[in-house]
Design a protein around this motif. Structure first.
Motif, PDB file in Angstrom:
ATOM      1  N   LYS A 115       0.803  -1.229   0.000  1.00 36.65           N
ATOM      2  CA  LYS A 115       0.000   0.000   0.000  1.00 36.65           C
ATOM      3  C   LYS A 115       0.836   1.279   0.000  1.00 36.65           C
ATOM      4  N   GLY A 116       2.089   1.195   0.428  1.00 37.52           N
ATOM      5  CA  GLY A 116       2.932   2.387   0.450  1.00 37.52           C
ATOM      6  C   GLY A 116       2.709   3.273   1.670  1.00 37.52           C
ATOM      7  N   ILE A 117       1.852   2.832   2.591  1.00 38.61           N
ATOM      8  CA  ILE A 117       1.662   3.520   3.871  1.00 38.61           C
ATOM      9  C   ILE A 117       1.630   2.454   4.964  1.00 38.61           C
ATOM     10  N   THR A 118       1.815   2.881   6.194  1.00 40.56           N
ATOM     11  CA  THR A 118       1.785   1.921   7.294  1.00 40.56           C
ATOM     12  C   THR A 118       0.340   1.642   7.711  1.00 40.56           C
ATOM     13  N   ILE A 119       0.151   0.564   8.439  1.00 37.59           N
ATOM     14  CA  ILE A 119      -1.170   0.256   8.988  1.00 37.59           C
ATOM     15  C   ILE A 119      -1.592   1.401   9.904  1.00 37.59           C
ATOM     16  N   GLN A 120      -0.674   1.930  10.684  1.00 40.47           N
ATOM     17  CA  GLN A 120      -0.985   3.027  11.600  1.00 40.47           C
ATOM     18  C   GLN A 120      -1.485   4.251  10.840  1.00 40.47           C
ATOM     19  N   GLN A 121      -0.854   4.577   9.713  1.00 41.55           N
ATOM     20  CA  GLN A 121      -1.306   5.712   8.905  1.00 41.55           C
ATOM     21  C   GLN A 121      -2.710   5.451   8.350  1.00 41.55           C
ATOM     22  N   PHE A 122      -2.962   4.219   7.942  1.00 40.10           N
ATOM     23  CA  PHE A 122      -4.285   3.843   7.433  1.00 40.10           C
ATOM     24  C   PHE A 122      -5.341   3.997   8.530  1.00 40.10           C
ATOM     25  N   ILE A 123      -4.996   3.585   9.739  1.00 34.21           N
ATOM     26  CA  ILE A 123      -5.907   3.724  10.881  1.00 34.21           C
ATOM     27  C   ILE A 123      -6.193   5.204  11.145  1.00 34.21           C
ATOM     28  N   ILE A 124      -5.165   6.025  11.145  1.00 35.97           N
ATOM     29  CA  ILE A 124      -5.330   7.456  11.402  1.00 35.97           C
ATOM     30  C   ILE A 124      -6.249   8.089  10.355  1.00 35.97           C
ATOM     31  N   ILE A 125      -6.034   7.764   9.099  1.00 35.59           N
ATOM     32  CA  ILE A 125      -6.872   8.299   8.019  1.00 35.59           C
ATOM     33  C   ILE A 125      -8.339   7.937   8.264  1.00 35.59           C
ATOM     34  N   HIS A 126      -8.586   6.701   8.649  1.00 35.54           N
ATOM     35  CA  HIS A 126      -9.969   6.273   8.878  1.00 35.54           C
ATOM     36  C   HIS A 126     -10.553   6.854  10.166  1.00 35.54           C
ATOM     37  N   LYS A 127      -9.719   7.031  11.159  1.00 28.19           N
ATOM     38  CA  LYS A 127     -10.212   7.679  12.379  1.00 28.19           C
ATOM     39  C   LYS A 127     -10.624   9.124  12.087  1.00 28.19           C
ATOM     40  N   ILE A 128      -9.848   9.813  11.266  1.00 29.04           N
ATOM     41  CA  ILE A 128     -10.181  11.196  10.906  1.00 29.04           C
ATOM     42  C   ILE A 128     -11.472  11.225  10.073  1.00 29.04           C
ATOM     43  N   GLU A 129     -11.648  10.257   9.191  1.00 31.23           N
ATOM     44  CA  GLU A 129     -12.911  10.175   8.433  1.00 31.23           C
ATOM     45  C   GLU A 129     -14.082   9.966   9.377  1.00 31.23           C
ATOM     46  N   ARG A 130     -13.872   9.153  10.400  1.00 31.22           N
ATOM     47  CA  ARG A 130     -14.924   8.914  11.392  1.00 31.22           C
ATOM     48  C   ARG A 130     -15.199  10.191  12.197  1.00 31.22           C
ATOM     49  N   VAL A 131     -14.152  10.927  12.533  1.00 35.49           N
ATOM     50  CA  VAL A 131     -14.314  12.201  13.243  1.00 35.49           C
ATOM     51  C   VAL A 131     -15.167  13.143  12.388  1.00 35.49           C
ATOM     52  N   LYS A 132     -14.881  13.207  11.090  1.00 37.45           N
ATOM     53  CA  LYS A 132     -15.660  14.063  10.189  1.00 37.45           C
ATOM     54  C   LYS A 132     -17.139  13.688  10.243  1.00 37.45           C
ATOM     55  N   GLU A 133     -17.426  12.399  10.159  1.00 36.05           N
ATOM     56  CA  GLU A 133     -18.819  11.927  10.228  1.00 36.05           C
ATOM     57  C   GLU A 133     -19.468  12.372  11.528  1.00 36.05           C
ATOM     58  N   LEU A 134     -18.789  12.131  12.629  1.00 38.06           N
ATOM     59  CA  LEU A 134     -19.348  12.458  13.939  1.00 38.06           C
ATOM     60  C   LEU A 134     -19.542  13.958  14.119  1.00 38.06           C
ATOM     61  N   LEU A 135     -18.634  14.750  13.560  1.00 37.03           N
ATOM     62  CA  LEU A 135     -18.785  16.203  13.631  1.00 37.03           C
ATOM     63  C   LEU A 135     -20.030  16.657  12.869  1.00 37.03           C
ATOM     64  N   LEU A 136     -20.264  16.041  11.728  1.00 42.20           N
ATOM     65  CA  LEU A 136     -21.415  16.436  10.916  1.00 42.20           C
ATOM     66  C   LEU A 136     -22.740  15.993  11.531  1.00 42.20           C
ATOM     67  N   TYR A 137     -22.743  14.863  12.235  1.00 37.53           N
ATOM     68  CA  TYR A 137     -23.969  14.412  12.903  1.00 37.53           C
ATOM     69  C   TYR A 137     -24.343  15.362  14.030  1.00 37.53           C
ATOM     70  N   ASP A 138     -23.333  16.035  14.587  1.00 34.41           N
ATOM     71  CA  ASP A 138     -23.537  17.044  15.626  1.00 34.41           C
ATOM     72  C   ASP A 138     -24.196  16.486  16.897  1.00 34.41           C
TER      73      ASP A 138
END
Length: 186
Positions: A115-138
């Motif tokens: 993939k060219g990125i670490t598992i940790q980087q992949f986790i961080i990217i998905h956690k930030i996507e989840r944060v975005k979702e949760l922020l929008l749900y308010d």
């Protein structure tokens, strides 16, 4: 028989796969993110047709062992972050290793190599996507979101969010609300 499908990351993908299996007369036992367990053996003709039909939706049948393992890793992470109510209490590395039955170092090396990125980087990217979702749900404030996603502090979450998106969480939320308001004015 189990078949593996790349880019299968949502409930919509599951529905597409179920429909395509049905068209081919294949009966599934279980359809999960990245994997499908079918009742019967799949013929080469059915496999070729399924592969062609799934490509129309951006999904890909996998045959290579390494790619199958990568998709399993991604599925475990996506399921863990986006679809479970609570993140595991153990280290992510231990959780992923336990779920897949492989040594984490082995999984990490293959993932990074392919993939060219670490598992940790992949986790961080998905956690930030989840944060975005949760922020929008308010429904949750930033403190609650940071707690739910196991950040050590709101500051840590905010720094990581800004590093990935270029925006602070509060500014991200503000521009999304402004955008929504502008659409309502049309």
């Amino acid at each position: 028989m189990i078949i593996y499908i790349k880019y299968m990351v949502s409930l919509r993908c599951k529905l597409v796969v179920k429909e395509e299996l049905k068209k081919l007369g294949l009966h599934y036992i279980n359809v999960d993110l990245g994997t499908v367990e079918i009742l019967e053996d799949i013929t080469q003709k059915q496999k070729k047709e399924l592969k062609k039909n799934l490509l129309k939706y951006g999904l890909e049948l996998l045959d290579d062992r390494r790619n199958i393992l990568i998709e399993k890793i991604k599925s475990v992470i996506i399921e863990m972050i986006h679809y479970s109510d609570e993140l595991p209490k153990v280290n992510y590395s231990d959780y992923i290793s336990e779920q897949l039955g492989y040594d984490y170092t082995y999984l990490s090396n293959i993932f990074s190599e392919v993939k060219g990125i670490t598992i940790q980087q992949f986790i961080i990217i998905h956690k930030i996507e989840r944060v975005k979702e949760l922020l929008l749900y308010d429904e949750l404030n930033l403190t609650e979101i940071s707690y739910q996603l196991h950040y050590s502090s709101v500051s840590h979450l905010s720094n990581q969010f800004k590093k990935i998106t270029g925006l602070t969480p509060s500014y991200y939320k503000k521009i999304k609300k402004m955008r929504r308001r502008n659409l309502e004015d049309l």
